[in-house]
Design a protein around this motif. Structure first.
Motif, PDB file in Angstrom:
ATOM      1  N   CYS A 150       0.821  -1.216   0.000  1.00 38.84           N
ATOM      2  CA  CYS A 150       0.000   0.000   0.000  1.00 38.84           C
ATOM      3  C   CYS A 150       0.860   1.273   0.000  1.00 38.84           C
ATOM      4  CB  CYS A 150      -0.927   0.004   1.211  1.00 38.84           C
ATOM      5  SG  CYS A 150      -2.221  -1.252   1.105  1.00 38.84           S
TER       6      CYS A 150
ATOM      7  N   CYS B 292      -1.318  -4.937  -1.130  1.00 44.57           N
ATOM      8  CA  CYS B 292      -2.341  -3.910  -1.383  1.00 44.57           C
ATOM      9  C   CYS B 292      -3.462  -4.548  -2.209  1.00 44.57           C
ATOM     10  CB  CYS B 292      -1.709  -2.739  -2.146  1.00 44.57           C
ATOM     11  SG  CYS B 292      -2.953  -1.529  -2.644  1.00 44.57           S
ATOM     12  N   LEU B 293      -4.614  -4.652  -1.598  1.00 42.06           N
ATOM     13  CA  LEU B 293      -5.697  -5.363  -2.293  1.00 42.06           C
ATOM     14  C   LEU B 293      -6.385  -4.498  -3.348  1.00 42.06           C
ATOM     15  CD1 LEU B 293      -7.307  -7.622   0.432  1.00 42.06           C
ATOM     16  CD2 LEU B 293      -5.196  -7.873  -0.870  1.00 42.06           C
ATOM     17  N   GLY B 294      -6.092  -3.187  -3.330  1.00 44.21           N
ATOM     18  CA  GLY B 294      -6.688  -2.303  -4.335  1.00 44.21           C
ATOM     19  C   GLY B 294      -5.836  -2.189  -5.593  1.00 44.21           C
TER      20      GLY B 294
ATOM     21  N   TRP C 277      -4.641  -0.918   4.713  1.00 41.11           N
ATOM     22  CA  TRP C 277      -5.804  -0.808   3.815  1.00 41.11           C
ATOM     23  C   TRP C 277      -6.682   0.393   4.203  1.00 41.11           C
ATOM     24  CZ3 TRP C 277      -7.478  -6.655   4.521  1.00 41.11           C
ATOM     25  CH2 TRP C 277      -6.487  -7.476   3.976  1.00 41.11           C
TER      26      TRP C 277
ATOM     27  N   CYS D  10      -5.092   3.455   2.631  1.00 41.86           N
ATOM     28  CA  CYS D  10      -4.614   3.372   1.249  1.00 41.86           C
ATOM     29  C   CYS D  10      -5.714   3.787   0.270  1.00 41.86           C
ATOM     30  CB  CYS D  10      -4.156   1.946   0.966  1.00 41.86           C
ATOM     31  SG  CYS D  10      -3.831   1.618  -0.763  1.00 41.86           S
TER      32      CYS D  10
ATOM     33  N   CYS E 149      -6.971   0.817  -1.871  1.00 41.79           N
ATOM     34  CA  CYS E 149      -7.785  -0.159  -1.131  1.00 41.79           C
ATOM     35  C   CYS E 149      -9.156   0.434  -0.819  1.00 41.79           C
ATOM     36  CB  CYS E 149      -7.081  -0.587   0.149  1.00 41.79           C
ATOM     37  SG  CYS E 149      -5.678  -1.675  -0.170  1.00 41.79           S
TER      38      CYS E 149
HETATM   39 ZN    ZN Z   1      -3.669  -0.721  -0.596  1.00 39.41          ZN
END
Ligand code: ZN
Ligand code: ACM
Length: 535
Positions: free
Chosen positions: A280, A299-301, A337, A340, A343
């Motif tokens: 992130c 970073c899941l986004g 998250w 971020c 995210c």
């Molecule tokens: Zn992220």
């Protein structure tokens, strides 16, 4: 006078009988049914052939394993053949489609023949393990009597595993093989290979070479329980894909499936140090020196993260033919998250809370893995959001998450830290022990564990597909210590995996494991002795 002679004869006879080496079927794990028969025993001697039947290559391998095992324990070398020879009393390994259960076997012992039959070569392999563990451990070859009997046996659970954390400390291929041998001795069929950690990435990924160039090395390791002192000694290691394939083959020959774990989205610091754009904050990051949970996770986004993981999964499934791929999922903090923009944009677009981003991630990775014909296992944290019922849950924070998951219709592998964490101390007298993570898990506590108690509804019990013990290695820096941590607790978990609870008995187990320890000694295994020295 006459009376004295008869007394002497009786004495001599009893001395002779006492001397005759005899097999004992009270082994670990205990076979489900042992029926002693009338009639003379089978005599195993240097002239006993092992005859395997059928064209399955695994049957010949089985025969060779048996010959090696017999020699290790008794110094008797038996010949292996695919043909019966007249006037011999052989050990026959056979396939019998009528035997119910893929891992079941029937061992029939008469004075004319000892037969191990299974529906599959895997069943025959477990019969061989029982025969092997029944043998006396001898210093010089002598004939061995095996009492006439019929043994019918099958495991309670289809999944019987042990995990080895090769992330915190790296274990050489030679030890990974030894660990697999240890699993085979205890009738286990899954080796869960924990391959990535904050403190080290251990598997070569050809598309992302920095994972091993950078991620497999740390510049030092914290001393003790996260003290302020770092040893500043560079540490590293990884398995090439060729070595990993060698392990898969070695395990398969012993009826063991290797399930690889890439822990995601947390415990990923080694990957972030290699590819900082996947975090992130963008880093910089350093491969972990300390133990515990790091706040920097994937970073899941960021779409690149999914491509990265899909590429890794592609390489992984080419190496590991296992039905399951373990995607970790434990201990992934949300703090990055929360802050971020990427995210948060994803959460908004999906109408999710930050907390549920992990469930989005899990479902997306699962979909990819399912499309490749595989299934996911995740640590029980993956259940903290709305995930698909098709995910198998590995319950580690006690039995509660597993019970909840089974009630929800998930398949579950029980691996509770209360009974199956072999990095915990085995004694309360920790002063004389190598430094461990903490806890207290004696053999008896492992043994008493019941994965399907009566209080669990029958429908939920059906979803408990297996049991596993774990060896985390923050404080287990070398193979010798790893052996010490797992044995003999491994013997206890093997009966939890193999036997219905109604057949378990700790006192009887203690006698059986005392005999098993003679085999540990013969094989040169290092194991803990508290079971025998402490109340
Ligand atoms: Zn992220
Ligand atoms: C775990 O022990 N963090 C799965």
């Amino acid at each position: 006078m006459f009376k004295n002679i008869s007394l002497i004869i009786t004495l001599c006879a009893s001395l002779l009988t006492a001397h005759a080496a005899t097999a004992d079927y009270q082994v670990v794990p205990l076979p489900q049914e042992i029926s002693m028969s009338k009639g003379k025993p089978f005599v195993l001697s240097a002239s006993t052939p092992i005859v395997y039947t059928g064209s399955d290559a695994q049957m010949q391998k089985n025969a060779n394993f048996l010959s090696d095992y017999v020699e290790q324990l008794t110094k008797i070398r038996l010949n292996v053949s695919s043909q019966k020879v007249k006037k011999t009393t052989p050990i026959v390994l056979a396939l019998n489609p009528k035997i119910a259960g893929n891992e079941a076997y029937v061992m029939t012992v008469t004075d004319k023949q000892l037969t191990i039959a299974g529906k599959t070569p895997a069943g025959v392999f477990y019969g061989i393990q029982t025969l092997r563990k029944s043998l006396p451990v001898l210093d010089a070859a002598e004939n061995i009597e095996l009492p006439a009997a019929v043994i019918k046996d099958a495991p309670k659970f289809a999944y019987r595993g042990m995990m080895l954390d090769c992330g915190r400390h790296f274990f050489p291929i030679s030890f990974v093989k030894k660990y697999i041998d240890m699993l085979a001795l205890h009738n286990m069929n899954v080796f869960h290979w924990h391959l990535t950690e904050d403190q080290g990435w251990r598997i070569e990924i050809k598309k992302y070479p920095k994972l091993t160039e950078i991620g497999s090395k740390r510049s030092g390791t914290i001393i003790g329980h996260n003290s302020a002192v770092d040893d500043s000694i560079p540490y590293g290691g990884y398995y090439t894909q060729e070595q990993a394939r060698e392990i898969v083959k070695y395990a398969a020959e012993r009826n063991i499936t290797v399930i690889p774990e890439i822990d995601m989205p947390g415990h990923m610091l080694s990957a972030l140090a290699s590819y900082p754009e996947l975090g992130c904050t963008g880093g910089p990051y350093e491969v972990g020196h300390k133990w515990g949970v790091y706040e920097d996770v994937l970073c899941l986004g960021n779409e690149k993260v999914y491509k990265f993981l899909e590429d890794i999964i592609d390489e992984l499934i080419d190496i590991f033919p296992s039905k399951y791929i373990h995607i970790g999922g434990d201990e992934s903090p949300r703090v990055r998250w929360e802050k971020c923009p990427k995210c948060q944009a994803l959460a908004k677009a999906q109408g999710l809370t930050t907390d549920h981003l992990q469930a989005y991630f899990t479902n997306r990775i699962e979909k990819y893995i399912n499309a490749k014909g595989r299934r996911i296992i995740g640590w029980d944290e993956i259940l903290e959001g709305p995930i698909n019922q098709s995910a198998t849950i590995m319950s580690w924070r006690g039995v509660q998450p597993g019970t909840k998951a089974a009630n929800l219709g998930h398949d579950v592998i029980m691996s509770p830290n209360s009974n199956a964490y072999f990095d915990y101390y085995q004694t309360k007298k920790t002063g004389g022990e190598p430094l461990n993570i903490g806890g207290y898990l004696p053999v008896s506590k492992v043994y008493e564990y019941d994965p399907t108690p009566e209080s669990m509804p029958a429908e939920a019990q059906k979803h408990i597909v297996g049991v596993q013990a774990n060896l985390w290695t923050e404080y287990v820096a070398c193979p010798t210590l790893a052996e010490y941590q797992v044995m003999p607790r491994m013997a206890a978990i093997s009966e939890v995996q193999w036997l219905p609870s109604s057949k378990k008995n700790f006192d009887a187990f203690k006698t059986r494991v005392t005999k098993l320890a003679k085999i540990y000694d013969r094989l040169g295994y290092v194991y803990a002795k508290h079971l025998w020295t402490e109340k």
